[in-house]
Design a protein around this motif. Structure first.
Motif, PDB file in Angstrom:
ATOM      1  N   ASP A 261       0.888  -1.246   0.063  1.00  0.00           N
ATOM      2  CA  ASP A 261      -0.093   0.011   0.083  1.00  0.00           C
ATOM      3  C   ASP A 261       0.864   1.119  -0.016  1.00  0.00           C
ATOM      4  O   ASP A 261       1.328   1.625   1.008  1.00  0.00           O
ATOM      5  N   TYR A 262       1.415   1.643  -1.178  1.00  0.00           N
ATOM      6  CA  TYR A 262       2.119   2.704  -1.370  1.00  0.00           C
ATOM      7  C   TYR A 262       1.515   4.019  -0.680  1.00  0.00           C
ATOM      8  O   TYR A 262       2.583   4.969  -0.454  1.00  0.00           O
ATOM      9  N   LYS A 263       0.401   4.191  -0.848  1.00  0.00           N
ATOM     10  CA  LYS A 263      -0.193   5.408  -0.370  1.00  0.00           C
ATOM     11  C   LYS A 263       0.121   5.779   0.998  1.00  0.00           C
ATOM     12  O   LYS A 263       0.272   6.837   1.400  1.00  0.00           O
ATOM     13  N   GLU A 264       0.025   4.704   1.733  1.00  0.00           N
ATOM     14  CA  GLU A 264       0.551   4.786   3.179  1.00  0.00           C
ATOM     15  C   GLU A 264       2.028   5.323   3.580  1.00  0.00           C
ATOM     16  O   GLU A 264       2.333   5.772   4.496  1.00  0.00           O
ATOM     17  N   GLN A 265       2.645   4.763   2.536  1.00  0.00           N
ATOM     18  CA  GLN A 265       4.194   5.104   2.499  1.00  0.00           C
ATOM     19  C   GLN A 265       4.455   6.609   1.822  1.00  0.00           C
ATOM     20  O   GLN A 265       5.627   6.957   2.100  1.00  0.00           O
ATOM     21  N   GLY A 266       3.289   7.331   1.523  1.00  0.00           N
ATOM     22  CA  GLY A 266       3.616   8.582   1.080  1.00  0.00           C
ATOM     23  C   GLY A 266       4.125   8.828  -0.357  1.00  0.00           C
ATOM     24  O   GLY A 266       4.826   9.585  -0.709  1.00  0.00           O
ATOM     25  N   LEU A 267       4.022   7.647  -1.031  1.00  0.00           N
ATOM     26  CA  LEU A 267       4.691   7.558  -2.357  1.00  0.00           C
ATOM     27  C   LEU A 267       3.478   7.811  -3.484  1.00  0.00           C
ATOM     28  O   LEU A 267       2.307   7.601  -3.163  1.00  0.00           O
ATOM     29  N   GLY A 268       3.748   8.202  -4.513  1.00  0.00           N
ATOM     30  CA  GLY A 268       2.831   8.473  -5.672  1.00  0.00           C
ATOM     31  C   GLY A 268       2.835   7.119  -6.557  1.00  0.00           C
ATOM     32  O   GLY A 268       3.548   6.261  -6.383  1.00  0.00           O
ATOM     33  N   ASP A 269       2.429   7.251  -7.737  1.00  0.00           N
ATOM     34  CA  ASP A 269       2.232   6.168  -8.862  1.00  0.00           C
ATOM     35  C   ASP A 269       3.783   5.955  -9.429  1.00  0.00           C
ATOM     36  O   ASP A 269       3.917   4.975 -10.057  1.00  0.00           O
ATOM     37  N   CYS A 270       4.752   6.844  -9.417  1.00  0.00           N
ATOM     38  CA  CYS A 270       5.931   6.752 -10.241  1.00  0.00           C
ATOM     39  C   CYS A 270       7.070   5.871  -9.079  1.00  0.00           C
ATOM     40  O   CYS A 270       7.149   6.220  -8.029  1.00  0.00           O
ATOM     41  N   ILE A 271       7.291   4.591  -9.753  1.00  0.00           N
ATOM     42  CA  ILE A 271       7.991   3.795  -9.092  1.00  0.00           C
ATOM     43  C   ILE A 271       9.423   4.194  -9.345  1.00  0.00           C
ATOM     44  O   ILE A 271      10.453   3.293  -8.761  1.00  0.00           O
ATOM     45  N   ASP A 272       9.717   5.203  -9.964  1.00  0.00           N
ATOM     46  CA  ASP A 272      11.204   5.601 -10.122  1.00  0.00           C
ATOM     47  C   ASP A 272      11.945   4.642 -10.830  1.00  0.00           C
ATOM     48  O   ASP A 272      13.324   4.373 -10.526  1.00  0.00           O
ATOM     49  N   CYS A 273      11.643   3.905 -11.849  1.00  0.00           N
ATOM     50  CA  CYS A 273      12.022   2.883 -12.456  1.00  0.00           C
ATOM     51  C   CYS A 273      13.151   3.408 -13.754  1.00  0.00           C
ATOM     52  O   CYS A 273      13.932   2.756 -14.299  1.00  0.00           O
ATOM     53  N   LYS A 274      12.958   4.822 -14.127  1.00  0.00           N
ATOM     54  CA  LYS A 274      13.621   5.008 -15.107  1.00  0.00           C
ATOM     55  C   LYS A 274      13.477   4.521 -16.591  1.00  0.00           C
ATOM     56  O   LYS A 274      14.261   4.822 -17.512  1.00  0.00           O
ATOM     57  N   VAL A 275      12.584   3.923 -16.817  1.00  0.00           N
ATOM     58  CA  VAL A 275      12.410   3.251 -18.219  1.00  0.00           C
ATOM     59  C   VAL A 275      11.855   4.407 -19.021  1.00  0.00           C
ATOM     60  O   VAL A 275      12.444   4.334 -20.402  1.00  0.00           O
ATOM     61  N   CYS A 276      11.269   5.356 -18.513  1.00  0.00           N
ATOM     62  CA  CYS A 276      10.923   6.561 -19.608  1.00  0.00           C
ATOM     63  C   CYS A 276      12.036   7.192 -20.003  1.00  0.00           C
ATOM     64  O   CYS A 276      12.086   7.873 -21.237  1.00  0.00           O
ATOM     65  N   VAL A 277      13.180   7.193 -19.156  1.00  0.00           N
ATOM     66  CA  VAL A 277      14.535   7.662 -19.446  1.00  0.00           C
ATOM     67  C   VAL A 277      15.215   6.708 -20.515  1.00  0.00           C
ATOM     68  O   VAL A 277      15.663   7.314 -21.585  1.00  0.00           O
ATOM     69  N   HIS A 278      15.047   5.863 -20.242  1.00  0.00           N
ATOM     70  CA  HIS A 278      15.975   4.595 -21.338  1.00  0.00           C
ATOM     71  C   HIS A 278      15.297   4.321 -22.452  1.00  0.00           C
ATOM     72  O   HIS A 278      15.821   4.026 -23.478  1.00  0.00           O
ATOM     73  N   VAL A 279      13.914   4.880 -22.880  1.00  0.00           N
ATOM     74  CA  VAL A 279      13.451   4.560 -24.147  1.00  0.00           C
ATOM     75  C   VAL A 279      13.657   5.862 -24.773  1.00  0.00           C
ATOM     76  O   VAL A 279      13.417   6.012 -26.101  1.00  0.00           O
ATOM     77  N   CYS A 280      13.889   7.032 -24.220  1.00  0.00           N
ATOM     78  CA  CYS A 280      13.946   8.366 -24.780  1.00  0.00           C
ATOM     79  C   CYS A 280      15.313   8.478 -25.706  1.00  0.00           C
ATOM     80  O   CYS A 280      16.176   8.173 -25.598  1.00  0.00           O
ATOM     81  N   PRO A 281      14.719   8.665 -27.223  1.00  0.00           N
ATOM     82  CA  PRO A 281      15.960   8.910 -28.184  1.00  0.00           C
ATOM     83  C   PRO A 281      16.793  10.038 -28.097  1.00  0.00           C
ATOM     84  O   PRO A 281      17.729  10.238 -28.857  1.00  0.00           O
ATOM     85  N   VAL A 282      16.570  10.989 -27.271  1.00  0.00           N
ATOM     86  CA  VAL A 282      17.269  12.221 -27.142  1.00  0.00           C
ATOM     87  C   VAL A 282      17.806  12.165 -25.708  1.00  0.00           C
ATOM     88  O   VAL A 282      18.457  13.078 -25.135  1.00  0.00           O
TER      89      VAL A 282
END
Length: 472
Positions: A261-282
């Protein structure tokens, strides 16, 4: 801690300190990973369509002519069955202006969607990255391969990658030149080594440009060389569609177990996996907000949606949205600037379409004989001499019939039907004779008409003057 020493106490001159700043940041290699998603599929379909269009149109003929051919030596341009000449350059300029306004309209509406899906630099970059994947493996394997010393395996994989790069670049160069030299003659001549030096130069030039830009420069072209990235912000507003991360939903970031239950941990939906950075062509992090380097390709959207599906979270943490939506407002699609671009675009398209539909591929000029205003024949007729310049601007030859009118009993002496080759200008001498009794004024209006025997749509009229004696 160092205590500063007064130069007066040491008796020495003060030492000047010069700070050197490197204005060029060394490029860091970007290793993208594979991903799946709807926007990737759209980009694949669009990329293959553009490739088929680019490589296929050069081989299509229309009415015996290459459908698109910029024949510079002959000074004529064939576009979809229509032949344009240097005097039609204004029409081609208007077509380019229409393309520019179309790009402005799309940018105001949907941001840099052109860059992400249809820009040649982006399309070729994705193809070259695919070649890296099939020859060197996935992202982690490519990173390890580059760190390994040279070996037979590494040499073969690198060689296969560069071979694919070169084949694509060379095919691109040959096809590009094929739009300026008939490609059905160019390719056999290339295979038989019977090709002029200029064609060889431009083939090699565009081969090298494609190979270097898509293979090595890549995002540097978008960030440093392309002017579009610099002035796009002028056309953006709060209702422009952009790729954006939703911080109100994603923050605070952090890893967690799927069942926790990540809401209780004060976290949002982003799991900080950095996949969005790894697929970015720039190589940017979309979570840092809107950046001019972003080309709007939506790779980060597909990658993030994959992670959200695995975590069983709602999609859309990274999505196409507007600043108004992110601020909790409502997007206004029909805004004045967008309507203005659309109105100008439609007006220009309408004007160019009308001009093209009413365009007659014929030019005619009537020149009077400057040596004498008129002459009198042995039969007592008044005679004027003219020279007709008939330019055939069509893509095929025409037989033209020439007639003259304007005076009662007007006699015509000269060629009544003349063959004018495509692109040629025929000079036709004509003598017109009139009975003096039919002339009532010093000058009379007459009209020459030229019409194609085999296509009556190719016709033209030109007025002139018939001059008679002064005592009339």
């Amino acid at each position: 801690m160092n205590t500063p020493v007064d130069p007066k106490e040491t008796g020495k001159d003060p030492v000047e300190t010069i700070e050197v700043v490197d204005l060029y940041q060394k490029r860091e290699q970007i290793y993208t990973r594979s991903f799946k998603g709807i926007f990737r599929n759209l980009r694949l379909v669009g990329g293959w369509f553009l490739f088929l269009l680019y490589f296929g149109l050069a081989w299509v003929n229309w009415n015996g002519e290459q459908i698109i051919l910029w024949d510079l030596p002959a000074r004529k341009f064939h576009l979809f069955g229509t032949t344009f000449w240097p005097q039609d350059f204004m029409l081609l300029s208007w077509l380019l202006i229409i393309c520019a306004f179309g790009l402005f309209f799309i940018t105001v509406l949907a941001g840099r969607i052109w860059c992400g899906y249809t820009c040649p630099q982006s399309v070729y970059t994705w193809i070259y990255m695919w070649a890296e994947k099939v020859t060197e493996g996935e992202r982690n394997r490519r990173i390890k391969l580059d760190q390994e010393p040279m070996s037979a395996n590494k040499f073969l994989r690198k060689g296969a990658k560069h071979a694919i790069w070169f084949v694509v670049a060379f095919a691109t160069g040959v096809t590009f030149v094929g739009y300026f030299t008939p490609i059905r003659d160019l390719v056999p001549g290339l295979l038989m080594l019977d090709i002029n030096s200029w064609a060889v130069f431009w083939i090699l030039f565009f081969t090298v440009c494609t190979y270097v830009n898509a293979g090595f420069l890549r995002e540097q072209v978008c960030i440093y060389m392309c002017p579009y990235a610099r002035f796009q912000s002028v056309m953006f507003d709060q209702d422009t569609l952009i790729v954006s991360y939703d911080p109100s939903r994603g923050e605070a970031r952090g890893p967690r177990r799927k069942e926790a239950d990540y809401k209780e941990q004060g976290l949002g939906d982003c799991i900080d996996c950095k996949v969005c950075v790894h697929v970015c062509p720039v190589g940017i992090d979309i979570r840092d907000g809107l950046q001019y380097e972003c080309i709007g390709c939506a790779a980060c959207i597909d990658a993030c949606d994959e992670i959200m599906d695995k975590m069983e979270y709602p999609r859309g943490l990274v999505s196409y949205t507007t600043e108004h939506n992110l601020d909790g407002g409502k997007t206004n699609i029909m805004r004045p600037r967008l309507i203005g671009y659309l109105a100008v675009l439609l007006v220009m398209i309408g004007m160019v379409t009308y001009t093209l539909n009413t365009r007659i591929p014929l030019s005619m000029e009537v020149l009077r004989d400057r040596n004498s205003l008129f002459s009198e024949t042995s039969q007592g007729m008044i005679e004027n001499v003219y020279t007709l310049k008939i330019a055939n601007m069509d893509g095929r030859d025409h037989h033209f019939q020439i007639t003259a009118s304007g005076l009662k009993g007007l006699g015509y002496e000269g060629e009544e039907t003349v063959l004018v080759r495509s692109g040629d200008v025929a000079s036709v001498p004509v003598r017109l004779q009139v009975d003096p009794q039919q002339i009532t004024t010093r000058t009379a209006d007459i009209q020459f008409e030229v019409i194609s025997v085999d296509d009556n749509r190719v016709a033209g009229k030109q007025e002139s003057r018939f001059i008679g004696p002064t005592n009339l």
